[in-house]
Design a protein around this motif. Structure first.
Motif, PDB file in Angstrom:
ATOM      1  N   GLY A  66       0.719  -1.268   0.231  1.00  0.00           N
ATOM      2  CA  GLY A  66       0.040   0.097  -0.094  1.00  0.00           C
ATOM      3  C   GLY A  66       0.770   1.269   0.004  1.00  0.00           C
ATOM      4  N   TYR A  67       0.148   2.273   0.643  1.00  0.00           N
ATOM      5  CA  TYR A  67       0.842   3.530   0.728  1.00  0.00           C
ATOM      6  C   TYR A  67       2.139   3.765   1.497  1.00  0.00           C
ATOM      7  N   MET A  68       2.504   2.643   2.147  1.00  0.00           N
ATOM      8  CA  MET A  68       3.672   2.616   3.127  1.00  0.00           C
ATOM      9  C   MET A  68       5.250   2.834   2.161  1.00  0.00           C
ATOM     10  N   GLY A  69       5.200   2.199   0.943  1.00  0.00           N
ATOM     11  CA  GLY A  69       6.270   2.369   0.207  1.00  0.00           C
ATOM     12  C   GLY A  69       6.449   3.678  -0.045  1.00  0.00           C
ATOM     13  N   PRO A  70       5.787   4.483  -0.316  1.00  0.00           N
ATOM     14  CA  PRO A  70       6.353   5.975  -0.526  1.00  0.00           C
ATOM     15  C   PRO A  70       6.527   6.529   0.721  1.00  0.00           C
ATOM     16  N   ILE A  71       5.726   6.280   2.036  1.00  0.00           N
ATOM     17  CA  ILE A  71       6.263   6.803   3.175  1.00  0.00           C
ATOM     18  C   ILE A  71       7.733   6.154   3.738  1.00  0.00           C
ATOM     19  N   LYS A  72       8.038   5.062   3.485  1.00  0.00           N
ATOM     20  CA  LYS A  72       9.350   4.703   3.657  1.00  0.00           C
ATOM     21  C   LYS A  72      10.463   5.293   2.779  1.00  0.00           C
ATOM     22  N   ALA A  73      10.000   5.502   1.535  1.00  0.00           N
ATOM     23  CA  ALA A  73      11.112   6.252   0.787  1.00  0.00           C
ATOM     24  C   ALA A  73      11.201   7.476   1.246  1.00  0.00           C
ATOM     25  N   ALA A  74      10.237   8.289   1.783  1.00  0.00           N
ATOM     26  CA  ALA A  74      10.349   9.649   2.407  1.00  0.00           C
ATOM     27  C   ALA A  74      11.393   9.372   3.512  1.00  0.00           C
ATOM     28  N   LEU A  75      11.138   8.395   4.339  1.00  0.00           N
ATOM     29  CA  LEU A  75      11.967   8.144   5.715  1.00  0.00           C
ATOM     30  C   LEU A  75      13.581   7.999   5.236  1.00  0.00           C
ATOM     31  N   ASP A  76      13.529   7.139   4.138  1.00  0.00           N
ATOM     32  CA  ASP A  76      15.069   7.145   3.532  1.00  0.00           C
ATOM     33  C   ASP A  76      15.706   8.255   3.492  1.00  0.00           C
ATOM     34  N   SER A  77      15.013   9.191   2.836  1.00  0.00           N
ATOM     35  CA  SER A  77      15.384  10.568   2.225  1.00  0.00           C
ATOM     36  C   SER A  77      15.439  11.405   3.455  1.00  0.00           C
ATOM     37  N   SER A  78      14.824  11.036   4.433  1.00  0.00           N
ATOM     38  CA  SER A  78      15.056  11.858   5.600  1.00  0.00           C
ATOM     39  C   SER A  78      16.278  11.527   6.413  1.00  0.00           C
TER      40      SER A  78
END
Length: 202
Positions: A155-167
């Protein structure tokens, strides 16, 4: 040989919910290496349900959706450790109560809540705790093995984890810079694990 060199080091561990939590597995390794873990859980219910896991270690409460609780966390930590040598951030949440939907049907409120808890909480807690961190302290968060493909059942956790990696990259630069004690920030991609959280993913 003391490979991890963590004996007597104070490590804040955020995210133990039960014995199947990734944070709990990591905390056991820390304790075996001689570190002194300080646990942070979301609420009193989680603390009480998992009390046997923590033994005599301090257990603090912090709901990362509440800015006041994040602001109060450093003082609570300082009562047990005046200096933090490490911080393990291992929390994530997504509201799939209505079942999995195609990504384009993601509900805004659910996405923003998940982003706040699963991603922004790392930045918020690091900022709150920064005065407690020792020189060259280590911050580690739990990510996923890849953010380069779309897994429908995640689900939408993929983009959120991508944002975490960028953070993580941006935090490493800002916390590791001049005047910030050379704090190191990294993400660990734990890959596929059987946890309480992953049980909700088909």
């Amino acid at each position: 040989m003391d490979f991890l060199q963590l004996k007597d080091k104070s490590i804040l561990v955020m995210g133990v919910a039960n014995r199947r939590s990734v944070a709990w597995a990591a905390a056991q390794v820390l304790a075996e290496a001689g570190a002194n873990p300080i646990y942070v859980v979301r609420d009193a219910e989680t603390r009480d349900k998992s009390r046997k896991l923590f033994g005599t270690a301090p257990v603090l409460l912090c709901d990362v959706e509440d800015e006041a609780q994040i602001a109060a966390l450093p003082a609570a930590v300082a009562e047990h450790a005046p200096v933090l040598h490490g911080f393990l951030h291992s929390i994530a949440f997504a509201n799939y109560s209505d079942g999995f939907r195609p990504f384009h049907e993601t509900v805004q409120a659910d996405f923003l809540q998940a982003m706040n808890i699963s991603c922004f909480s790392l930045t918020a807690t690091c900022n709150a705790l920064r005065e407690l961190f020792a020189e060259n302290a280590a911050v580690v968060t739990m990510s996923i093995s890849t953010t380069r493909m779309a897994s429908e059942n995640y689900g939408y956790m993929g983009p959120i984890k991508a944002a975490l990696d960028s953070s993580v990259a941006f935090l490493a630069k800002s916390l590791g810079g001049a005047g910030c004690k050379g704090i190191r920030v990294n993400a660990v991609g734990a890959s596929l694990l059987k946890t309480s959280a992953s049980a909700g993913i088909p």
